[in-house]
Design an enzyme around this catalytic site. Structure first.
Site, PDB file in Angstrom:
ATOM      1  CG  MET A  79      44.415  47.405  40.487  1.00 49.28           C
ATOM      2  SD  MET A  79      42.883  46.463  40.271  1.00 49.28           S
ATOM      3  CE  MET A  79      43.195  45.032  41.334  1.00 49.28           C
ATOM      4  CG  HIS A  80      47.521  43.548  38.606  1.00 53.35           C
ATOM      5  ND1 HIS A  80      46.715  42.792  39.425  1.00 53.35           N
ATOM      6  CD2 HIS A  80      46.715  43.981  37.588  1.00 53.35           C
ATOM      7  CE1 HIS A  80      45.495  42.752  38.931  1.00 53.35           C
ATOM      8  NE2 HIS A  80      45.466  43.473  37.824  1.00 53.35           N
ATOM      9  CG  ASP A 235      43.323  50.959  37.881  1.00 52.50           C
ATOM     10  OD1 ASP A 235      42.853  49.844  38.212  1.00 52.50           O
ATOM     11  OD2 ASP A 235      44.161  51.086  36.981  1.00 52.50           O
TER      12      ASP A 235
END
Length: 484
Positions: A79-80, A235
């Site tokens: 992520m991110h 995830d």
């Protein structure tokens, strides 16, 4: 057949399941992380495509017939990450990853704006996406001026697979631009970072159809064209779908590169002051909370590199029986910490070292330090209104029974070990692909695996662990004041 594609920090995994959710086969291809400056962590998105090709190719070399029967695809990914594209969908710079802390000043500035915590339900962490764009505007203005789309890593793979700019709720909740309660982009928050909704992908639920496999790739992989691709998940939410952690009160502890204490919620329960992440889940009308440790197995791998012994060899030296803490303490803040400190500057430490502190004492301290970091997350979840009665262990570190005993004793909770099988993010992604393709009831698909064994807290060491945890808690402010 249903295909799950998981873009991890260290590699891409392609997992094939059948209609009964039995695993048919898998393929994997490694990825590297570039760290050109202290605190930086980047990957080239072109490497994700190459790794995905290699993982599917490995799978096809053994299961070509089964791959030709795929009816749905699901995606998951770390992520991110900030993947910046121009108007022609060309990548403008390497993707800035989740564990990159260069934008700590920008994150603090955004977090000081009360609208961010109010709308997103989260602190603006340096690893989140919005501060990375603020950093780009401040430090790479020519790049920022050309940004036409910002995609999360797995959604860049979707662009390659399906030619569409689409994301979903669980991953987008980690950008600091999503109104997490409403499950929609916030034009107000985007404007703070000089962006607007035209530069964002469209949003769907993780169980919905979100594009279809391009004919060119389908022909290359021996698959039908037009296979629906699910919205998918970040995830951790994908792992939760794989573990069946989708109902209120269900939880897992993940011992991976980073560590996660993940709890599913039936409603939106933000409490950003505790540094707990409150995100949308991959299933509609569901949310989740996470306490996040930035260096879990990474801490043991760091010690392994110094000691010249594998992680397995180090833990084997401790034997099977949990030992009382030795007095040596370890703070696992090798790259800062998320929960509960939100501190990108703090770094790790050993304390209490003596002449008799050998390699085994250091290993024991590392395992205990990570266990106590999970205890910090448990306390933070409690402050956010979530009470847990047991957790399920996943991730590579869960192969160490000693480590699980330490975690169970530190948390004061039983830790369930699932029966043999792969219940991680790629499996969860495949499940989401099945749901998107067939319209099946998500909760009927995302069931929990059978429990192979349960690790109970070691009651005789409860007091010693409680004392060691209090020492651990006192070390953070002491180390912080001495190294700030």
């Amino acid at each position: 057949m249903y295909l799950g594609l998981d873009l991890g920090t260290s590699g891409v995994k392609a997992l094939l399941i059948d209609a009964r959710q039995s695993i048919v086969g898998s393929g994997h291809a490694p990825l590297d992380v570039s760290r050109p400056h202290p605190g930086w962590s980047e990957q080239n998105p072109a490497d994700w495509m190459r790794a995905c090709e290699a993982a599917v190719g490995e799978l096809r070399s053994i299961h070509a017939k089964e791959l030709a029967a795929v009816k749905g695809i699901g995606l998951s990914g770390h992520m991110h990450g900030a993947t910046l594209l121009d108007a022609a969908d060309q990548v403008l710079r390497p993707c800035i990853l989740w564990n990159d802390t260069r934008s700590h000043a920008e994150a603090a500035a955004l977090d000081a704006d009360p609208r961010f915590r109010k709308l997103t339900g989260n602190i603006v962490f340096p690893g989140f996406t919005a501060p990375k764009l603020a950093w780009a505007k401040n430090n790479e203005p020519d790049v920022f001026a050309r940004v036409a789309k910002v995609l999360l890593p797995k959604d860049f793979l979707r662009l390659w697979l399906a030619g569409e700019h689409i994301s979903e709720m669980s991953d987008s909740a980690g950008t600091s631009w999503l109104d997490v309660g409403r499950r929609a982009w916030s034009a107000e928050l985007l404007a703070v970072t000089s962006l607007d909704e035209r530069q964002m992908p469209s949003l769907v639920e993780g169980t919905a159809k979100a594009g279809a496999l391009r004919a060119e790739l389908a022909a290359k992989w021996g698959m039908p064209s037009g296979i629906p691709i699910a919205g998918g998940a970040g995830d951790n939410a994908a792992s939760a779908c794989g573990m069946g952690t989708v109902g209120a009160g269900q939880a897992f502890v993940s011992l991976g590169t980073s560590g996660v204490l993940f709890a599913a919620n039936a409603s939106y329960l933000p409490n950003p002051e505790s540094a707990v992440h409150t995100f949308c889940h991959a299933l509609p009308g569901t949310w989740h909370q996470m306490g996040v440790i930035l260096s879990a197995t990474d801490s043991l791998n760091w010690l392994s590199g110094i000691a010249g012994k594998s992680a397995g060899e180090l833990t084997a030296e401790l034997g099977d029986s949990l030992q009382a803490p030795s007095g040596v303490s370890f703070l696992p803040y090798l790259s800062g910490e998320r929960t509960p400190h939100n501190d990108s500057v703090i770094r790790g430490a050993f304390t209490g070292l003596a002449h008799e502190s050998g390699r085994a004492a250091l290993t024991q301290a590392v395992l205990e330090g990570v266990a106590f970091a999970f205890r910090d997350s448990l306390e933070a979840l409690a402050k956010a209104g979530t009470t847990l009665t047991r957790v399920t262990a996943i991730g590579g570190g869960s192969r160490s029974r000693y480590w699980l005993k330490a975690i169970a004793t530190a948390l004061g909770l039983p830790v369930d070990i699932p029966a043999d099988g792969d219940f991680g993010a790629a499996f969860g992604a495949a499940r989401l692909g099945l749901i998107a393709a067939t319209g099946a009831d998500p909760r009927a698909v995302c069931t929990a695996p059978a429990t192979d064994a349960t690790v109970e807290p070691v009651a005789a060491l409860g007091g010693a662990y409680a004392d060691a945890y209090q020492r651990y808690r006192q070390l953070y402010p002491a180390i912080r004041s001495a190294t700030a």
